[in-house]
Scaffold this motif. Structure first.
Motif, short mmCIF file in Angstrom:
data_model
loop_
_atom_site.label_atom_id
_atom_site.label_comp_id
_atom_site.label_asym_id
_atom_site.label_seq_id
_atom_site.Cartn_x
_atom_site.Cartn_y
_atom_site.Cartn_z
N CYS A 1 -15.75 8.67 -3.71
CA CYS A 1 -14.83 8.86 -5.13
C CYS A 1 -13.76 7.92 -5.94
N GLY A 2 -14.07 7.24 -6.19
CA GLY A 2 -13.04 6.01 -6.57
C GLY A 2 -11.65 6.11 -6.67
N ASP A 3 -11.21 7.36 -6.29
CA ASP A 3 -9.69 6.89 -5.89
C ASP A 3 -9.00 5.92 -5.27
N ASP A 4 -7.69 5.61 -6.02
CA ASP A 4 -7.22 4.18 -5.40
C ASP A 4 -6.04 4.63 -4.66
N ILE A 5 -5.11 3.51 -3.95
CA ILE A 5 -4.16 3.25 -3.45
C ILE A 5 -3.81 2.20 -3.37
N THR A 6 -1.80 1.80 -3.45
CA THR A 6 -1.54 0.29 -3.31
C THR A 6 -0.46 0.67 -2.38
N ILE A 7 -0.18 0.56 -1.15
CA ILE A 7 0.95 -0.29 -0.80
C ILE A 7 1.88 -0.79 -0.62
N TYR A 8 3.02 -0.94 -0.49
CA TYR A 8 3.75 -2.31 -0.58
C TYR A 8 4.92 -2.03 0.74
N LEU A 9 4.84 -2.95 1.71
CA LEU A 9 5.11 -2.65 2.57
C LEU A 9 6.90 -4.01 2.77
N ASP A 10 8.21 -3.38 2.89
CA ASP A 10 9.35 -4.55 2.84
C ASP A 10 8.83 -4.47 4.41
N ILE A 11 8.92 -5.62 5.23
CA ILE A 11 8.86 -6.00 6.65
C ILE A 11 10.28 -6.65 7.14
N GLU A 12 10.98 -6.67 8.19
CA GLU A 12 11.90 -7.12 8.09
C GLU A 12 11.91 -7.41 10.21
N GLN A 13 11.88 -8.37 10.37
CA GLN A 13 11.86 -8.71 12.06
C GLN A 13 10.34 -7.95 12.58
N GLY A 14 9.61 -7.37 11.91
CA GLY A 14 8.11 -7.24 12.38
C GLY A 14 8.23 -5.44 12.14
N ARG A 15 9.61 -4.98 11.73
CA ARG A 15 9.92 -3.28 11.49
C ARG A 15 10.14 -2.98 10.03
N ILE A 16 8.93 -1.63 9.71
CA ILE A 16 8.71 -1.32 8.32
C ILE A 16 10.07 -1.24 7.97
N LYS A 17 10.70 -1.74 6.78
CA LYS A 17 12.10 -1.12 6.67
C LYS A 17 11.75 -0.37 4.90
N ASP A 18 10.91 -0.70 4.13
CA ASP A 18 11.03 0.75 3.53
C ASP A 18 9.22 0.16 3.11
N VAL A 19 8.96 1.21 2.26
CA VAL A 19 7.83 1.16 1.98
C VAL A 19 7.50 2.16 0.66
N LYS A 20 6.14 1.74 -0.33
CA LYS A 20 5.96 2.75 -1.03
C LYS A 20 4.88 2.32 -1.64
N PHE A 21 3.97 3.44 -2.67
CA PHE A 21 2.75 3.55 -2.75
C PHE A 21 2.18 3.72 -3.84
N SER A 22 1.92 3.15 -4.42
CA SER A 22 1.15 3.82 -5.65
C SER A 22 -0.44 4.39 -6.02
N GLY A 23 -0.97 5.25 -7.26
CA GLY A 23 -2.50 5.26 -7.02
C GLY A 23 -2.67 6.70 -7.52
#
Ligand code: FES
Length: 134
Positions: free
Chosen positions: A37-59
């Motif tokens: 379908c052409g739909d898209d996503i970008t995932i942004y991860l903020d990782i600290e000591q092997g853990r996901i501290k924060d996450v954002k997405f766009s698309g």
């Protein structure tokens, strides 16, 4: 929860997505798209000591894809990368509360596929077959 309440929850996440946006200096960001379908996503991860501290997405995408991205990004905050590596379709179905069926499967798993790719790539690991097939 009755099915229509799950549907309401999906529409609510679609109309008011959580964690939508971008990050200035993510630990890693990955872009993926749904070739059908052409739909898209970008995932942004903020990782600290092997853990996901924060996450954002766009698309952009359909209600199922955007709602699952919203729910998934809520769910993975604080999780360890090893936990993300093990996630699969059942986790997405549990989050959505419904089985999207074969026609919408890729819509539902697009964000998980992208998050998992980011987790593997951040650790300089090869993306495993289960992830590629999502
Ligand atoms: Fe494109 Fe669902 S129709 S992601």
């Amino acid at each position: 929860m009755p099915l229509d309440l799950y549907a309401e929850e999906i529409i609510s996440h679609y109309e008011h997505p959580h964690n939508k946006g971008s990050m200035d200096k993510p630990s890693i960001s990955v872009h993926e798209y749904n070739p059908t379908c052409g739909d898209d996503i970008t995932i942004y991860l903020d990782i600290e000591q092997g853990r996901i501290k924060d996450v954002k997405f766009s698309g952009s995408g359909c209600a199922i894809s955007m709602a699952s991205a919203s729910m998934l990004t809520d769910f993975i905050k604080g999780k360890r990368l090893e936990e993300i590596e093990k996630m699969g379709l059942p986790a997405v179905i549990e989050l959505l509360g419904i089985d999207p069926g074969p026609a919408r499967l890729k819509c539902a798993t697009l964000s998980l596929k992208t998050v998992k790719e980011a987790a593997f790539m951040y650790q300089h690991k090869a993306v495993d077959r289960n992830t590629k097939e999502l």
